[in-house]
Design an enzyme around this catalytic site. Structure first.
Site, short mmCIF file in Angstrom:
data_model
loop_
_atom_site.label_atom_id
_atom_site.label_comp_id
_atom_site.label_asym_id
_atom_site.label_seq_id
_atom_site.Cartn_x
_atom_site.Cartn_y
_atom_site.Cartn_z
CE1 TYR A 33 24.70 37.04 53.01
CE2 TYR A 33 24.50 37.24 50.63
CZ TYR A 33 24.17 36.60 51.80
OH TYR A 33 23.32 35.51 51.78
CG ASP A 46 31.92 37.04 46.87
OD1 ASP A 46 31.48 36.78 45.74
OD2 ASP A 46 31.24 36.90 47.92
CE LYS A 68 23.45 38.14 43.89
NZ LYS A 68 24.37 38.31 44.98
C1 LIG Z 1 24.62 37.22 46.09
C2 LIG Z 1 26.00 37.09 46.63
C3 LIG Z 1 26.46 35.89 47.19
C4 LIG Z 1 25.57 34.70 47.39
O1 LIG Z 1 25.11 34.19 46.18
P1 LIG Z 1 23.80 33.25 46.22
O2 LIG Z 1 23.63 32.84 44.79
O3 LIG Z 1 22.71 34.09 46.75
O4 LIG Z 1 24.12 32.11 47.11
C5 LIG Z 1 27.78 35.82 47.58
N1 LIG Z 1 28.60 36.86 47.45
C6 LIG Z 1 28.20 38.03 46.93
C7 LIG Z 1 29.17 39.14 46.79
C8 LIG Z 1 26.88 38.19 46.51
O5 LIG Z 1 26.47 39.36 46.04
#
Ligand SMILES: *Cc1c(COP(=O)(O)O)cnc(C)c1O
Length: 456
Positions: free
Chosen positions: A168, A263, A291
């Site tokens: 994701y 990511d 995060k």
């Molecule tokens: C949480 C997350 C996102 C999205 O971040 P948001 O702050 O919710 O937009 C993208 N990539 C990964 C791997 C994530 O865990």
């Protein structure tokens, strides 16, 4: 069909048919707030997974957090393993973070002009991370990924992106794409409103499938701008990859003139200060963070070598901007949090604590022959109702286990343990979880597993 995303965001949280284990906690006030919220927000929430669609009952409305505990509107107290979905590695309401935020806020909340705080957070990050030289702050993980993709396309002058089923990356259009049938597929959109032409630029393959990647690079020679991966996929279960596979991605990108994007919005500052790149000793070309970096405030970031980053406006021709980017309050929270993470032994202690916790749970389940496995890395864990020893691909997850998760979730809430409301979500341990808290949690988890497996 991307089952997990579908399940995460749809389905119905049903009503209790019988009382198992402990009586259900009161959710009266939460239910009232939820009814009102539904008049304002689609599904009553501002982010879909909060709606408790895959677990029993009304979502809990939280009114307070402190250390590893949260309290809901009905004054139920929980040991929290969601941690705001990852950011709160120091727990809730950490004194250092709170004090820094209060200090910053007294001088105003946003200027739309540079502040010293941006330098300060950037210095903490870049000085302690050998994989990036220049960075840009944004306001969410989604925004970080969206910008990283644009940067990769601008830098390589290519359009296609290769992503993995089961990773994701936020709700960016070109990544809301799931695999079709077949080894290499152009994605099909996993959300209405994403133009098919966008999805056509995204190639989706299974994790741990080198053959599909090689084929994709043959078929789309000189067209693939980047491979994007969660090096520690933790948004669809915890699909731990082999280092060798990540190394293969590195080599494939280098060989084909494509960029490798890690990511690390979840894994960054979680697995260690340098995230998965540091853990596996693999240098991606672009890294995204989010995060943890904001200490609970909305911050994202992407970074790369100075050369790659020179493509970003105003130095280069890849446009990217933000009214609240580098927001001083958010920078303050990030500075306070990352400073704590840099203390000697922080990760060692946190990871050891997690290992003890997860090993004890696994021992308990194994001794009773429960079809239950705890996957874990660093301070992340995932409860899976399976007897598979390894799960590396999304399509290897046994979806039938999710019914059991739903029961477990309810039993745990009734015993004062809060997990994210979906069996596809991982749990997080923070430095605020003491041994005593984890002992309590363990006992609640043991009791709940007994109920789930014995139907007590
Ligand atoms: C949480 C997350 C996102 C999205 O971040 P948001 O702050 O919710 O937009 C993208 N990539 C990964 C791997 C994530 O865990």
């Amino acid at each position: 069909m991307f089952e997990s995303i579908k399940k995460k965001f749809s389905g119905e949280g049903d009503e209790p048919t019988s009382s198992t284990g402990k009586p259900d906690i009161s959710r009266e006030k939460s239910a009232e707030l939820y009814a009102k919220a539904k008049t304002f927000f689609p599904g009553g929430v501002n982010s879909p997974v909060r709606a408790f669609k895959s677990v029993y009952g009304t979502p809990l409305f939280i009114k307070k957090g402190d250390g590893c505990h949260i309290w809901d509107a009905d004054d139920n107290q929980f040991i929290d393993f969601c941690g705001s979905w990852g950011p709160l590695i120091l727990g809730h309401n950490h004194a250092k973070v709170r004090e820094k935020v209060i200090d910053v806020i007294q001088h105003g909340m946003s200027f739309g002009a540079p502040t010293a705080l941006e330098n300060e957070l950037a210095e903490l990050i870049v000085k302690n991370n050998k994989f990036i030289e220049k960075i840009r702050f944004v306001s969410s993980g989604t925004e970080a990924v969206m910008s990283a993709i644009r940067l990769a396309r601008g830098f390589t002058k290519r359009d296609k992106i290769l992503k993995f089923e089961g990773c994701y990356h936020g709700h960016t259009d070109s990544l809301l794409v799931k695999a079709g049938s077949g080894l290499i597929t152009f994605g099909e959109t996993s959300s209405a409103g994403v133009p098919k032409s966008f999805a056509d630029e995204t190639i989706v393959v299974a994790l741990n499938d080198k053959e599909a990647i090689t084929k994709a690079f043959e078929e789309f020679k000189d067209q693939i701008a980047a491979i994007i991966i969660e090096p520690i996929p933790a948004n669809n279960g915890l699909l731990l990859q082999e280092k060798e596979f990540l190394q293969f991605l590195r080599e494939t990108c280098t060989k084909n003139g494509a960029l490798l994007i890690f990511d690390e919005v979840i894994s960054g500052f979680r697995i260690g200060f340098e995230g998965a790149a540091g853990y596996y000793h693999i240098k991606p070309d672009i890294i995204t963070y989010g995060k943890i970096i904001g200490g609970g405030m909305p911050v994202g970031m992407y970074g790369a070598s100075a050369i790659i980053m020179s493509n970003i406006s105003p130095d280069g021709s890849v446009y990217q901007a933000g009214t609240l980017s580098g927001n001083p309050v958010a920078m303050g929270a990030g500075i306070a949090q990352l400073t704590e993470l840099l203390r000697m032994g922080f990760y060692r202690d946190l990871n050891n604590k997690t290992e003890e916790f997860t090993e004890a749970i696994q021992r308990f389940a194994t001794a009773r022959n429960y079809k239950f496995k705890v996957f874990t890395i660093g301070s992340i864990f995932w409860f899976a109702f399976t007897d598979q020893e390894v799960i590396r691909r999304a399509d290897e997850i046994d979806a039938s286990g999710m019914e059991k998760f739903k029961k477990l979730h309810r039993e745990l809430l009734n015993r004062g343990i809060y997990l994210g409301p979906s069996g596809y979500e991982v749990g997080f341990i923070s430095s605020a979880h003491t041994k005593i808290d984890l002992e309590k949690a363990k006992r609640a988890i043991f009791d709940s597993l007994e109920v789930v497996f014995k139907g007590k």
